[in-house]
Design an enzyme around this catalytic site. Structure first.
Site, short mmCIF file in Angstrom:
data_model
loop_
_atom_site.label_atom_id
_atom_site.label_comp_id
_atom_site.label_asym_id
_atom_site.label_seq_id
_atom_site.Cartn_x
_atom_site.Cartn_y
_atom_site.Cartn_z
N PRO A 1 50.17 16.60 17.54
CA PRO A 1 49.90 16.46 18.97
C PRO A 1 50.52 17.54 19.87
O PRO A 1 51.67 17.94 19.65
CB PRO A 1 50.52 15.10 19.33
N ASN A 2 49.73 17.93 20.84
CA ASN A 2 50.13 18.84 21.93
C ASN A 2 50.22 20.31 21.52
O ASN A 2 50.42 21.17 22.37
CB ASN A 2 51.47 18.40 22.57
N ARG A 9 52.33 25.34 27.25
CA ARG A 9 53.26 24.22 27.27
C ARG A 9 54.69 24.70 27.05
O ARG A 9 54.99 25.32 26.03
CB ARG A 9 52.84 23.27 26.15
N TYR A 40 58.61 26.96 23.42
CA TYR A 40 57.64 27.22 22.35
C TYR A 40 57.04 28.62 22.38
O TYR A 40 56.26 28.97 21.49
CB TYR A 40 56.53 26.16 22.41
N ASN A 46 53.11 21.19 10.80
CA ASN A 46 53.96 20.96 11.96
C ASN A 46 53.45 19.65 12.58
O ASN A 46 52.48 19.65 13.33
CB ASN A 46 53.86 22.10 12.98
N ALA A 68 55.47 15.79 17.51
CA ALA A 68 56.24 14.57 17.81
C ALA A 68 56.12 13.52 16.72
O ALA A 68 57.04 12.69 16.55
CB ALA A 68 55.78 14.01 19.15
N GLU A 124 57.41 21.88 5.86
CA GLU A 124 57.48 21.37 7.24
C GLU A 124 57.93 22.51 8.16
O GLU A 124 58.95 23.16 7.87
CB GLU A 124 58.47 20.21 7.28
N HIS A 140 58.75 23.75 12.22
CA HIS A 140 58.92 23.50 13.66
C HIS A 140 59.18 24.84 14.34
O HIS A 140 60.00 25.63 13.87
CB HIS A 140 60.08 22.55 13.93
N ARG A 147 68.25 20.40 19.87
CA ARG A 147 67.61 19.73 21.00
C ARG A 147 68.05 18.26 21.07
O ARG A 147 69.08 17.89 20.53
CB ARG A 147 66.09 19.91 20.88
C1 DQA Z 1 57.96 20.70 17.38
C2 DQA Z 1 59.24 19.95 17.72
C3 DQA Z 1 58.95 18.50 18.04
O1 DQA Z 1 60.16 17.81 18.35
C4 DQA Z 1 58.03 18.42 19.25
O2 DQA Z 1 57.70 17.07 19.50
C5 DQA Z 1 56.83 19.27 19.13
C6 DQA Z 1 56.92 20.57 18.48
C7 DQA Z 1 58.21 22.23 17.18
O3 DQA Z 1 57.31 22.87 16.65
O4 DQA Z 1 59.26 22.74 17.57
O5 DQA Z 1 55.77 18.92 19.66
O6 DQA Z 1 57.43 20.20 16.16
#
Ligand code: DQA
Length: 142
Positions: A10-11, A18, A23, A72, A75, A96, A98, A105
């Site tokens: 998501p997102n 964003r 990011y 990735n 959330a 995985e 990020h 964080r």
């Molecule tokens: C994320 C880190 C997550 O905590 C966050 O909710 C994201 C992006 C990252 O790529 O740093 O949406 O996965």
């Protein structure tokens, strides 16, 4: 079956717009190009969804189509036992990724359900974490 699935939660469709201070300014299209380059001769299937069920369906699809998954989960990393269960049904390597350094964080980002399954975890390398993740997947699948 040498496809590598690169799955985004998501997102992440909003990358570049964003919270760029966290990011960065690169977009998902930039990341896809980076992953294709890192994959060398391997084909990648690069996907993003805002829906948990869709992500799970793609992980199920990967069981038949993919040699490795780079994911990735965004959330869903911190909330989804269902994504973990789906990954537990996948036999190949799982990486995985990020973009941000989640451990610097908020406390709720420090726990990852997906890390219970992941063979490697990359955080804080920005978008280059994807390149490193795909390169590692390539090494693991040979
Ligand atoms: C994320 C880190 C997550 O905590 C966050 O909710 C994201 C992006 C990252 O790529 O740093 O949406 O996965």
């Amino acid at each position: 079956m040498s496809q590598i699935y690169v799955l985004n939660g998501p997102n992440l469709n909003l990358l570049g717009q964003r919270q760029p201070e966290i990011y960065g300014h690169e977009t998902l299209a930039d990341i896809e190009a980076l992953c294709s380059e890192a994959a060398g001769p391997h084909e990648i299937r690069f996907l993003q969804t805002n829906w948990e069920g869709q992500l799970i369906d793609w992980i199920h699809e990967a069981r038949l189509q993919a040699a490795a998954i780079v994911i990735n989960p965004a959330a869903l990393t911190h909330t989804s036992v269902a994504v973990l269960d789906a990954l537990n049904a996948f036999d190949g390597p799982v990486i995985e990724v990020h973009i941000s350094q989640v451990h610097k964080r908020e406390a709720f980002r420090h726990h990852s359900y997906v890390s219970h399954r992941a063979d490697a975890v990359i955080a804080g390398m920005g978008v280059h974490g994807y390149g490193a993740g795909v390169a590692h997947a390539v090494r693991l699948i040979g």
